[in-house]
Design an enzyme around this catalytic site. Sequence first.
Site, PDB file in Angstrom:
ATOM      1  N   ASP A 158     -12.527 -25.109  -4.737  1.00  0.00           N
ATOM      2  CA  ASP A 158     -13.091 -25.950  -5.790  1.00  0.00           C
ATOM      3  C   ASP A 158     -14.555 -25.648  -6.086  1.00  0.00           C
ATOM      4  O   ASP A 158     -14.867 -24.730  -6.830  1.00  0.00           O
ATOM      5  CB  ASP A 158     -12.871 -27.423  -5.385  1.00  0.00           C
ATOM      6  N   HIS A 174      -6.850 -32.941  -5.975  1.00  0.00           N
ATOM      7  CA  HIS A 174      -7.508 -34.011  -5.216  1.00  0.00           C
ATOM      8  C   HIS A 174      -6.550 -35.165  -4.901  1.00  0.00           C
ATOM      9  O   HIS A 174      -6.239 -35.414  -3.756  1.00  0.00           O
ATOM     10  CB  HIS A 174      -8.776 -34.563  -5.900  1.00  0.00           C
ATOM     11  N   HIS A 197      -7.113 -32.461 -12.667  1.00  0.00           N
ATOM     12  CA  HIS A 197      -7.885 -33.247 -11.700  1.00  0.00           C
ATOM     13  C   HIS A 197      -7.365 -34.680 -11.736  1.00  0.00           C
ATOM     14  O   HIS A 197      -7.245 -35.259 -12.824  1.00  0.00           O
ATOM     15  CB  HIS A 197      -9.366 -33.319 -12.104  1.00  0.00           C
ATOM     16  N   TYR A 250     -13.067 -24.267 -17.944  1.00  0.00           N
ATOM     17  CA  TYR A 250     -13.326 -25.085 -19.140  1.00  0.00           C
ATOM     18  C   TYR A 250     -14.602 -24.708 -19.879  1.00  0.00           C
ATOM     19  O   TYR A 250     -14.951 -25.329 -20.878  1.00  0.00           O
ATOM     20  CB  TYR A 250     -13.337 -26.578 -18.777  1.00  0.00           C
ATOM     21  N   HIS A 256     -13.768 -23.343  -9.458  1.00  0.00           N
ATOM     22  CA  HIS A 256     -14.670 -23.265 -10.613  1.00  0.00           C
ATOM     23  C   HIS A 256     -15.735 -22.256 -10.182  1.00  0.00           C
ATOM     24  O   HIS A 256     -16.661 -22.609  -9.433  1.00  0.00           O
ATOM     25  CB  HIS A 256     -15.336 -24.601 -10.915  1.00  0.00           C
TER      26      HIS A 256
HETATM   27 ZN   LIG Z   1     -12.255 -29.082  -9.673  1.00  0.00          ZN
END
Ligand SMILES: [Zn+2]
Length: 447
Positions: free
Chosen positions: A320, A269, A232, A123, A63
């Site tokens: 991440d 994850h 996720h 997003y 991100h």
């Molecule tokens: Zn993430």
Amino acid sequence: MPSVTQFWAPHAWIDPVVESDVLITVSGEGRITAVTPDSGPAPAGATVLTGLTLPGMANAHSHAFHRALRGTVQVGSGTFWTWRDTMYRTADALTPDSYLELATAVYAEMALAGITAVGEFHYLHHAPGGTRYADPNAMGEALIEAASRAGIRITLLDTCYLSAGFGEPPNRHQQRFSDGDAEAWAARASSIEPRAHARIGAAVHSVRAVPAEQLSTVAQWAGERKAPLHVHLSEQTAENEACLAAHRVTPTQLLSQHGVLGPRTSAVHATHLTDADVKLLSSSSTVICMCPTTERDLADGIGPARRLAHGGSPISLGSDSHAVIDPFEEARALELNERLATQQRGHWTAAALLRAATEDGHASLGWPEAGRLERGALADFCAVALDTPRTAGPPARLGAETAVFAANASDVREVIVGGRVVVRDGVHQLVPDVGAALATAIKTVTT
Ligand SMILES: [Zn+2]
């Protein structure tokens, strides 16, 4: 670019061994045409690489805007959820222009670390409050352009994000993320065009953010395009509890029921799983994207990566939240976390860890032709110095072990993407002062 370019590496990791005097020839189209070990001294005109050459590394989960939080979120205490409040404040400040500037600098930082492809889990689609930009993909386009300016490849994982939790509408911050429903998400995502350096994939933010009955719309969109699908999964126990309360099944079971799992899917994850979850993920060959530096930064826990891998799930790695951007650190953390948890050493070989950082990461992003030093592969590679204070000493044949367990991002000297030299002698050739670019971009979005 001339029709054929030659690179010469004193050492190169050609899975699973280190070879010496390796000549790599690259076509004008940016593909490797030959990899020749024991080729003798560097021929005249060849670009001489430093130390150990590795395939380019894939950062499978990013991100980009979280980079603006580095340092500032290390003050005080809290949890994943308090960290998220801070992260949302940064998200509120971003525009297509400021995101282009920030992401260019972040991707340049990645290039300096040996990363040649990024999976951007994106997003932040709309303006604050959910207002559509004139181009509804203005933010995604900024990310694609940023990767181009930084000289790396991108898979834009356009993310469906519709709800704050099970049965809850998006909150004030999350209105930027929402297209209203999965059909509207699909219509918008369908209008983004891939480029030579950019491919388009899909993501389900999480089972919290996409209502169960809409999961299959996203899965179908990705299935029709044979595109990667990321999600996720169970990063926090609170997600599991809320999912069990709402649906009487775990998040993994819910994804399985709605056709989200499979070899094109990456579960990011996968920290808090039941034994049945592990079986569902591994038996479906779902890729597991581990983000060890973020997982430890956010006090998430240690996921069962070893059991998942033994059951059949490929492993990829991502930075991440960009608490640090260092693929060597991600790779060794996978093994070192297991050592702490089990009081045993040697769960993953250096070669297996490098494979996660290269070949398997690229495949998870829809670039199966990258991440290997072999004829026909994309000419994406990086070279790590073996004579720095961190890496000097071990024999070259232990180059993979040295790189994975001792090198860091600043030991990367050259990065080549599609045959083009993006980093030379540790200097980015397109963004000459990456530190200054980051400082300027972060100041813009945090003040
Ligand atoms: Zn993430």
